[in-house]
Design an enzyme around this catalytic site. Structure first.
Site, PDB file in Angstrom:
ATOM      1  N   ASP A   1     130.808  58.259   9.895  1.00  9.39           N
ATOM      2  CA  ASP A   1     129.561  58.331   9.157  1.00  9.39           C
ATOM      3  C   ASP A   1     129.342  57.060   8.363  1.00  9.39           C
ATOM      4  O   ASP A   1     130.387  56.219   7.956  1.00  9.39           O
ATOM      5  CB  ASP A   1     129.737  59.452   8.330  1.00  9.39           C
ATOM      6  N   TYR A   2     128.221  56.822   7.893  1.00  7.86           N
ATOM      7  CA  TYR A   2     127.880  55.580   7.107  1.00  7.86           C
ATOM      8  C   TYR A   2     128.643  55.551   5.968  1.00  7.86           C
ATOM      9  O   TYR A   2     129.234  54.443   5.571  1.00  7.86           O
ATOM     10  CB  TYR A   2     126.223  55.682   6.684  1.00  7.86           C
TER      11      TYR A   2
END
Length: 204
Positions: free
Chosen positions: A43-44
């Site tokens: 995930d970012y």
């Protein structure tokens, strides 16, 4: 020519080489051949190990859930996590995946007796004097979207910081955020697909 490397993806960086909305991408940190992509994603707002390759066979084996590769995460959660919560995580909890409830597979969960030595995060976790945090180790063999965050939230301890430390025997031990190590084909297949019970440290 087949290419393999591991990288330590920093916080707030996309697990891809292009962005349509101005967010930082892997291209801001790593220079690789044009046909090389991330085998799987983080995930970012998560950090840690990514495998970059143009080897379609390796990519398929790494992403196919039937191979059940171990993925170890170091997770800082909000609050002093209880034995009961860790037991629930190990046995499986119900999370929402694509609008449907999903029961996670059994996994391994253990507390860190002392906080692990990890690189500073930029920006750092917001410090709250009267609210403790805990670090736990979670070893999963599946990877649903934002699974670790959903799992810790389900037992009442939201994730504050999430670092993927290793996949099988391949770890980020000797890497800092934004660093990479190129692997040979033999190293990549050895680290990722052999010796499940004896994680090796990858040195720069």
């Amino acid at each position: 020519m087949e290419y393999y490397c591991i990288v330590y993806k920093p916080f707030n960086v996309l697990s891809q080489f292009t962005s349509g909305d101005g967010k930082q991408t892997l291209a801001d940190y790593f220079e690789v051949p044009n046909d090389v992509y991330s085998a799987g994603r983080l995930d970012y707002d998560s950090e840690g190990l990514l495998v970059l390759t143009n080897d379609k066979k390796l990519n398929h084996q790494l992403l196919n859930p039937s191979f059940a590769h171990e993925r170890e995460y170091w997770v800082q959660v909000d609050g002093a996590i209880t034995d009961e919560a860790m037991h629930d995580l190990q046995m499986g909890v119900d999370i929402n995946v694509d609008g449907k409830m999903y029961r996670t597979k059994k996994c391994k969960v253990a507390p860190f007796k002392t906080a692990p030595v990890v690189p500073d995060r930029n920006p750092p976790i917001r410090f709250r004097k009267n609210i403790p945090t805990s670090w736990i180790k979670m070893i999963l063999t599946e990877g649903k979207n934002r699974q670790v965050r959903k799992m810790t939230a389900a037992v009442g301890f939201p994730t504050l910081r999430l670092i993927r430390y290793r996949i099988e025997k391949c770890s980020i031990d000797a890497l800092q955020p934004g660093e990479m190590r190129i692997l040979t084909s033999g190293e990549a297949y050895h680290f990722l697909f052999n010796g499940k019970n004896d994680p090796l440290k990858v040195n720069k």
